[in-house]
Design a protein around this motif. Structure first.
Motif, PDB file in Angstrom:
ATOM      1  N   ALA A 116      96.576  16.082 -51.494  1.00 43.76           N
ATOM      2  CA  ALA A 116      95.629  16.671 -52.444  1.00 43.76           C
ATOM      3  C   ALA A 116      96.164  17.984 -53.015  1.00 43.76           C
ATOM      4  CB  ALA A 116      94.289  16.911 -51.752  1.00 43.76           C
ATOM      5  N   PHE A 117      96.763  18.814 -52.180  1.00 43.26           N
ATOM      6  CA  PHE A 117      97.314  20.085 -52.648  1.00 43.26           C
ATOM      7  C   PHE A 117      98.475  19.872 -53.622  1.00 43.26           C
ATOM      8  CE2 PHE A 117      95.415  22.022 -48.698  1.00 43.26           C
ATOM      9  CZ  PHE A 117      94.553  22.867 -49.373  1.00 43.26           C
ATOM     10  N   ALA A 122     100.471  19.295 -59.525  1.00 49.18           N
ATOM     11  CA  ALA A 122     101.008  18.411 -60.559  1.00 49.18           C
ATOM     12  C   ALA A 122     100.047  18.300 -61.745  1.00 49.18           C
ATOM     13  CB  ALA A 122     101.283  17.028 -59.980  1.00 49.18           C
ATOM     14  N   LEU A 123      98.760  18.366 -61.466  1.00 51.87           N
ATOM     15  CA  LEU A 123      97.742  18.272 -62.515  1.00 51.87           C
ATOM     16  C   LEU A 123      97.427  19.627 -63.150  1.00 51.87           C
ATOM     17  CD1 LEU A 123      95.268  15.747 -60.823  1.00 51.87           C
ATOM     18  CD2 LEU A 123      96.940  15.281 -62.620  1.00 51.87           C
ATOM     19  N   ARG A 124      98.131  20.666 -62.686  1.00 51.40           N
ATOM     20  CA  ARG A 124      97.989  22.032 -63.204  1.00 51.40           C
ATOM     21  C   ARG A 124      96.603  22.620 -62.908  1.00 51.40           C
ATOM     22  NH1 ARG A 124     100.336  22.240 -69.234  1.00 51.40           N
ATOM     23  NH2 ARG A 124     100.340  24.477 -68.718  1.00 51.40           N
ATOM     24  N   TRP A 125      96.003  22.159 -61.811  1.00 55.34           N
ATOM     25  CA  TRP A 125      94.765  22.727 -61.300  1.00 55.34           C
ATOM     26  C   TRP A 125      94.955  23.048 -59.812  1.00 55.34           C
ATOM     27  CZ3 TRP A 125      90.212  24.188 -63.565  1.00 55.34           C
ATOM     28  CH2 TRP A 125      90.012  23.804 -64.894  1.00 55.34           C
ATOM     29  N   PRO A 126      95.862  23.970 -59.470  1.00 57.46           N
ATOM     30  CA  PRO A 126      96.142  24.250 -58.060  1.00 57.46           C
ATOM     31  C   PRO A 126      94.872  24.588 -57.282  1.00 57.46           C
ATOM     32  CG  PRO A 126      96.897  26.049 -59.472  1.00 57.46           C
ATOM     33  CD  PRO A 126      96.551  24.905 -60.374  1.00 57.46           C
ATOM     34  N   LEU A 127      94.687  23.912 -56.176  1.00 63.26           N
ATOM     35  CA  LEU A 127      93.436  24.038 -55.429  1.00 63.26           C
ATOM     36  C   LEU A 127      93.211  25.440 -54.882  1.00 63.26           C
ATOM     37  CD1 LEU A 127      93.189  20.661 -53.481  1.00 63.26           C
ATOM     38  CD2 LEU A 127      91.614  21.543 -55.214  1.00 63.26           C
ATOM     39  N   ALA A 128      94.272  26.145 -54.552  1.00 58.02           N
ATOM     40  CA  ALA A 128      94.103  27.510 -54.049  1.00 58.02           C
ATOM     41  C   ALA A 128      93.378  28.372 -55.079  1.00 58.02           C
ATOM     42  CB  ALA A 128      95.453  28.126 -53.700  1.00 58.02           C
ATOM     43  N   GLY A 129      93.779  28.268 -56.326  1.00 55.86           N
ATOM     44  CA  GLY A 129      93.130  29.029 -57.391  1.00 55.86           C
ATOM     45  C   GLY A 129      91.758  28.496 -57.722  1.00 55.86           C
ATOM     46  N   ASP A 153      99.994  28.215 -57.828  1.00 57.43           N
ATOM     47  CA  ASP A 153     100.838  27.050 -57.526  1.00 57.43           C
ATOM     48  C   ASP A 153     101.597  27.281 -56.221  1.00 57.43           C
ATOM     49  OD1 ASP A 153     100.113  25.551 -59.737  1.00 57.43           O
ATOM     50  OD2 ASP A 153     101.833  26.170 -60.949  1.00 57.43           O
ATOM     51  N   VAL A 154     102.186  28.464 -56.098  1.00 56.27           N
ATOM     52  CA  VAL A 154     102.972  28.789 -54.904  1.00 56.27           C
ATOM     53  C   VAL A 154     102.091  28.750 -53.659  1.00 56.27           C
ATOM     54  CG1 VAL A 154     104.285  30.591 -53.725  1.00 56.27           C
ATOM     55  CG2 VAL A 154     104.660  30.161 -56.165  1.00 56.27           C
ATOM     56  N   ALA A 155     100.918  29.389 -53.733  1.00 55.05           N
ATOM     57  CA  ALA A 155     100.014  29.404 -52.587  1.00 55.05           C
ATOM     58  C   ALA A 155      99.566  27.991 -52.214  1.00 55.05           C
ATOM     59  CB  ALA A 155      98.799  30.271 -52.887  1.00 55.05           C
ATOM     60  N   VAL A 196      98.421  31.594 -41.793  1.00 55.33           N
ATOM     61  CA  VAL A 196      99.585  31.726 -42.684  1.00 55.33           C
ATOM     62  C   VAL A 196      99.212  31.312 -44.100  1.00 55.33           C
ATOM     63  CG1 VAL A 196     101.923  30.910 -43.155  1.00 55.33           C
ATOM     64  CG2 VAL A 196     101.216  31.386 -40.806  1.00 55.33           C
ATOM     65  N   GLY A 197      98.489  30.200 -44.203  1.00 58.36           N
ATOM     66  CA  GLY A 197      98.068  29.732 -45.522  1.00 58.36           C
ATOM     67  C   GLY A 197      97.157  30.722 -46.224  1.00 58.36           C
ATOM     68  N   LEU A 198      96.258  31.344 -45.464  1.00 58.09           N
ATOM     69  CA  LEU A 198      95.347  32.325 -46.055  1.00 58.09           C
ATOM     70  C   LEU A 198      96.087  33.569 -46.530  1.00 58.09           C
ATOM     71  CD1 LEU A 198      92.264  32.093 -43.653  1.00 58.09           C
ATOM     72  CD2 LEU A 198      92.526  31.120 -45.949  1.00 58.09           C
ATOM     73  N   LEU A 199      97.153  33.931 -45.836  1.00 56.19           N
ATOM     74  CA  LEU A 199      97.973  35.049 -46.294  1.00 56.19           C
ATOM     75  C   LEU A 199      98.617  34.728 -47.640  1.00 56.19           C
ATOM     76  CD1 LEU A 199      99.778  36.208 -43.013  1.00 56.19           C
ATOM     77  CD2 LEU A 199      98.014  37.439 -44.302  1.00 56.19           C
ATOM     78  N   ALA A 200      99.062  33.484 -47.795  1.00 60.07           N
ATOM     79  CA  ALA A 200      99.650  33.069 -49.073  1.00 60.07           C
ATOM     80  C   ALA A 200      98.607  33.102 -50.179  1.00 60.07           C
ATOM     81  CB  ALA A 200     100.242  31.665 -48.944  1.00 60.07           C
ATOM     82  N   VAL A 201      97.402  32.666 -49.862  1.00 57.73           N
ATOM     83  CA  VAL A 201      96.323  32.692 -50.860  1.00 57.73           C
ATOM     84  C   VAL A 201      95.971  34.135 -51.216  1.00 57.73           C
ATOM     85  CG1 VAL A 201      93.912  32.109 -51.303  1.00 57.73           C
ATOM     86  CG2 VAL A 201      95.385  30.472 -50.135  1.00 57.73           C
ATOM     87  N   ALA A 202      95.898  35.008 -50.217  1.00 61.59           N
ATOM     88  CA  ALA A 202      95.588  36.423 -50.471  1.00 61.59           C
ATOM     89  C   ALA A 202      96.634  37.058 -51.380  1.00 61.59           C
ATOM     90  CB  ALA A 202      95.498  37.178 -49.149  1.00 61.59           C
ATOM     91  N   TRP A 203      97.902  36.726 -51.146  1.00 62.80           N
ATOM     92  CA  TRP A 203      98.976  37.239 -52.016  1.00 62.80           C
ATOM     93  C   TRP A 203      98.776  36.748 -53.446  1.00 62.80           C
ATOM     94  CZ3 TRP A 203     102.314  33.902 -54.594  1.00 62.80           C
ATOM     95  CH2 TRP A 203     103.308  34.536 -55.377  1.00 62.80           C
ATOM     96  N   ALA A 204      98.461  35.464 -53.604  1.00 63.63           N
ATOM     97  CA  ALA A 204      98.277  34.891 -54.944  1.00 63.63           C
ATOM     98  C   ALA A 204      97.090  35.525 -55.654  1.00 63.63           C
ATOM     99  CB  ALA A 204      98.090  33.383 -54.840  1.00 63.63           C
ATOM    100  N   VAL A 205      96.021  35.766 -54.920  1.00 71.72           N
ATOM    101  CA  VAL A 205      94.822  36.380 -55.510  1.00 71.72           C
ATOM    102  C   VAL A 205      95.135  37.772 -56.034  1.00 71.72           C
ATOM    103  CG1 VAL A 205      92.528  37.296 -54.993  1.00 71.72           C
ATOM    104  CG2 VAL A 205      93.180  35.039 -54.148  1.00 71.72           C
TER     105      VAL A 205
END
Length: 223
Positions: A116-117, A122-129, A153-155, A196-205
């Protein structure tokens, strides 16, 4: 000396309330420990007394946690979710008669999450964002800027990699019929990897918000 305006004070209080609410909903530190107990108890009890004993012990622990939270008037949402999850896992294991199947749904849920992620990127709707900005009420303004979308996308791909790693390791142990190692992997690759994943999301935010403010798509903070 810096003077804090009433508006800034109110914003800080609201932010603190949101963080507290999110922590409460997650179950706090106790929730992290409680979430690991049913799987740990299942592995130990299954090894000592067999499949039926393991299933019964895991269910009793999950129900006991829910009752304890209820008696202490704490948030029982995580505990109820745990009871539901353990009940389904126990049902599958009981039906197949195999202890390793206690972990089967979680294994395939990890694969589904990874797919799903990746698909969302690929659909340009990254779930993290999408998830973060929907829950915080920021809408889809972040998609208007390509660089901001790349951050998410990275997160999202980091989350996909974590879910994929969880699936790969646990599927290997499942095929090898390593029930004890499966229990350890479920715990070790649960909340620690999520952190770890939440840290990546926090960086992206943070990166996205700074970018959107720089290009005028988000208002800058008042001084």
């Amino acid at each position: 000396m810096q003077i804090t305006s009433p508006q800034e004070t109110a914003t800080a209080v609201q932010t603190a309330d949101r963080k507290k609410s999110a922590l409460d909903q997650a179950g706090g530190v106790k929730g992290v420990v409680y979430s690991a107990l049913p799987a740990l108890v299942f592995v130990v009890a299954n090894s000592a007394g067999g499949l039926k004993v393991g299933i019964l012990a895991a269910l009793l622990v999950a129900c006991g946690i829910a009752v304890q939270r209820l008696m202490r008037r704490e948030s029982i949402q995580p505990a109820l979710g745990g009871v539901f999850g353990v009940a389904i896992a126990a049902g599958v294991s009981w039906y197949t008669g195999s202890a390793k199947d206690f972990f089967l749904i979680g294994i395939w849920a990890s694969l589904a999450g990874a797919v799903a992620f990746v698909l969302s990127v690929a659909l340009r709707w990254p779930l993290a964002g999408l998830i973060w900005n929907s829950t915080t009420g920021k809408g889809t303004v972040w998609r208007a800027d390509k660089r901001s979308r790349i951050y998410y996308d990275v997160a999202t791909l980091v989350l996909a990699a974590l879910f994929g790693a969880r699936f790969a390791v646990q599927q290997y142990l499942y095929q090898a019929d390593e029930v004890g190692s499966l229990g350890f992997a479920k715990i070790a690759m649960g909340y620690p990897l999520l952190a770890v994943g939440l840290l990546a999301v926090a960086w992206a935010v943070r990166a996205s918000d700074n970018r959107l403010k720089a290009v005028g798509l988000l208002p800058t903070e008042q001084t």
